[in-house]
Design a protein around this motif. Sequence first.
Motif, short mmCIF file in Angstrom:
data_model
loop_
_atom_site.label_atom_id
_atom_site.label_comp_id
_atom_site.label_asym_id
_atom_site.label_seq_id
_atom_site.Cartn_x
_atom_site.Cartn_y
_atom_site.Cartn_z
N ILE A 163 0.84 -1.20 0.00
CA ILE A 163 0.00 0.00 0.00
C ILE A 163 0.88 1.25 0.00
CG2 ILE A 163 -1.68 1.33 1.34
CD1 ILE A 163 -2.76 -1.39 2.37
N ALA A 164 1.89 1.26 0.87
CA ALA A 164 2.77 2.43 0.97
C ALA A 164 3.56 2.63 -0.32
CB ALA A 164 3.72 2.26 2.16
N THR A 165 4.03 1.54 -0.93
CA THR A 165 4.78 1.65 -2.18
C THR A 165 3.90 2.22 -3.28
OG1 THR A 165 6.19 -0.23 -1.59
CG2 THR A 165 6.04 0.33 -3.93
N ALA A 166 2.66 1.76 -3.36
CA ALA A 166 1.74 2.26 -4.39
C ALA A 166 1.52 3.76 -4.23
CB ALA A 166 0.41 1.51 -4.30
N TYR A 167 1.30 4.21 -2.98
CA TYR A 167 1.07 5.64 -2.80
C TYR A 167 2.35 6.44 -3.05
CZ TYR A 167 -0.09 10.22 -1.22
OH TYR A 167 -0.28 11.57 -1.20
N TYR A 168 3.49 5.89 -2.66
CA TYR A 168 4.76 6.60 -2.85
C TYR A 168 4.94 6.99 -4.32
CZ TYR A 168 9.82 7.44 -2.93
OH TYR A 168 11.06 7.99 -3.10
N PHE A 169 4.73 6.03 -5.22
CA PHE A 169 4.90 6.32 -6.64
C PHE A 169 3.76 7.19 -7.17
CE2 PHE A 169 7.78 2.70 -6.30
CZ PHE A 169 8.84 3.12 -7.08
N LEU A 170 2.54 6.98 -6.67
CA LEU A 170 1.42 7.82 -7.09
C LEU A 170 1.65 9.27 -6.69
CD1 LEU A 170 -1.71 5.60 -6.29
CD2 LEU A 170 -1.01 6.43 -8.54
N HIS A 171 2.24 9.47 -5.51
CA HIS A 171 2.45 10.84 -5.03
C HIS A 171 3.33 11.63 -5.99
CE1 HIS A 171 2.86 14.09 -2.04
NE2 HIS A 171 4.09 14.18 -2.49
N PHE A 172 4.44 11.04 -6.39
CA PHE A 172 5.39 11.78 -7.23
C PHE A 172 4.98 11.80 -8.70
CE2 PHE A 172 8.21 10.74 -3.59
CZ PHE A 172 8.62 12.02 -3.29
N LEU A 173 4.39 10.72 -9.18
CA LEU A 173 4.12 10.61 -10.61
C LEU A 173 2.72 11.08 -11.01
CD1 LEU A 173 5.75 7.11 -11.28
CD2 LEU A 173 6.74 9.37 -11.67
N VAL A 174 1.77 11.09 -10.07
CA VAL A 174 0.38 11.44 -10.40
C VAL A 174 -0.10 12.63 -9.56
CG1 VAL A 174 -2.00 10.64 -10.50
CG2 VAL A 174 -0.14 9.06 -11.05
N VAL A 175 -0.03 12.48 -8.23
CA VAL A 175 -0.58 13.52 -7.35
C VAL A 175 0.14 14.85 -7.53
CG1 VAL A 175 -0.90 14.21 -4.94
CG2 VAL A 175 -1.41 11.85 -5.64
N LEU A 176 1.47 14.82 -7.47
CA LEU A 176 2.25 16.07 -7.55
C LEU A 176 1.99 16.83 -8.85
CD1 LEU A 176 4.29 17.73 -5.91
CD2 LEU A 176 6.11 16.48 -7.06
N PRO A 177 2.04 16.18 -10.04
CA PRO A 177 1.77 16.94 -11.27
C PRO A 177 0.34 17.49 -11.33
CG PRO A 177 2.90 14.88 -11.78
CD PRO A 177 2.51 14.82 -10.33
#
Length: 431
Positions: A381-395
């Motif tokens: 779960i944490a790994t999925a959000y980690y990548f989502l944060h930088f690649l999806v959420v942040l942009p």
Amino acid sequence: MSFPWAKEYQPQHPLMRYMDEKLPLPRLVYNAVGAGYPVPRNLSYFWNFGVLAGFFLVFQIVTGVVLAMHYAANSTVAFSSIEHIMRDVNWGWLLRYAHANGASFFFIVVYIHIFRGFYYSSYKAPREMIWLLGVVIFLLMMATAFMGYVLPWGQMSYWGAKVITSLFGAIPLAGEAIEVWLLGGYAPDNASLNRFFSLHFLLPFVILGVVILHIWALHIPGSSNPTGVEVKDESDTVPFHPYYTAKDGFGLGVALVLFFILVFFLPNYLGHPDNYIEANPLSTPAHIVPEWYFWPFYAILRAFTQDIFFIPAKLMGVMAMFSAILMWFFLPWLDRSPVRSGHYRPLFRKFFWFGLIPTMALLFYCGGAPAEEPYVMLSQIATAYYFLHFLVVLPIVSMVEKPEPLPNSITEAVLGSDKTMVKGEAADPAV
């Protein structure tokens, strides 16, 4: 840093004038950390951690060079040479504990330095090169720390080397050859120890060279600041010395108090007890775990447990582990917001404090936990959000959020919008 109001170096003593003419080292120091280097007047204590990182790098180099004089990089006597340092070398126990815990403190201050950069968007133009060099430094630190952890040749050292180098075996076609080349054989042994010792001794000097480039790149655009507003005139800055040398000195004093509390009272708190058992290839520890500063990336590695579309889980874990750091190189282009500071980005701030920070805390925790449920699921779960944060959420956040109004200048953010106060005059002419 080319501010027209920066003070020029004017040596008074004849010897200093001679030195400045023949070898302008005094001028270099003056312009780098003296009154000739203006910095924003509103820097907080979060800006201390770059200096702390530099201090602990030099500290690690000095203690490491002395320890290398007594260490034997041979698999038959490496463990005994550590005991020799601890028991027979004058102050050897202090050098060894200071070096081991110095690595932990080095990573602590660097992690805080990095996350300060995340929050204040220190990776944005015109400071992209500073950020990119910083990521290179972090990767070199990880490599250096891993090789240093192998040197005591205890159980966790041996099996850590075995597990980490076996990851390269997941690379298609060339993986096994790379693994054998790294180890100098099919398992960690004397050749591995010699290679790791050589590189562990060399890489800190490479890091030092990149740090010099990092500081050089910093002096071109100048330091960032908590508002993210660029310096406009002389009133926005103060000389680095004495204002920030005093502030950095206080921060260093606090850090050293905490550091020596750890060294003298809790020297093995951040280590693993299995590493006080000599390496035994025939006895696998029940729970193989790296040093604490590798835990979040180790958790990402272990989060992949099943093959997907004929891609082995091990290969996906290795790719994700390295990608977790490598994607930091692209942050200057992923975050498109014109505002730097998280203080003025309400939506970004929420995702940072309630998304990224808890995720990293969870990855740290799961990386040090056994490879069993519920830790594996939490890692996923944490790994999925980690990548989502930088690649999806942040942009997306950088495109849709409405930032709060920025101050007109750094001085206004510090003193308020009263123009007479900004100029250092009384608001009432009669005063």
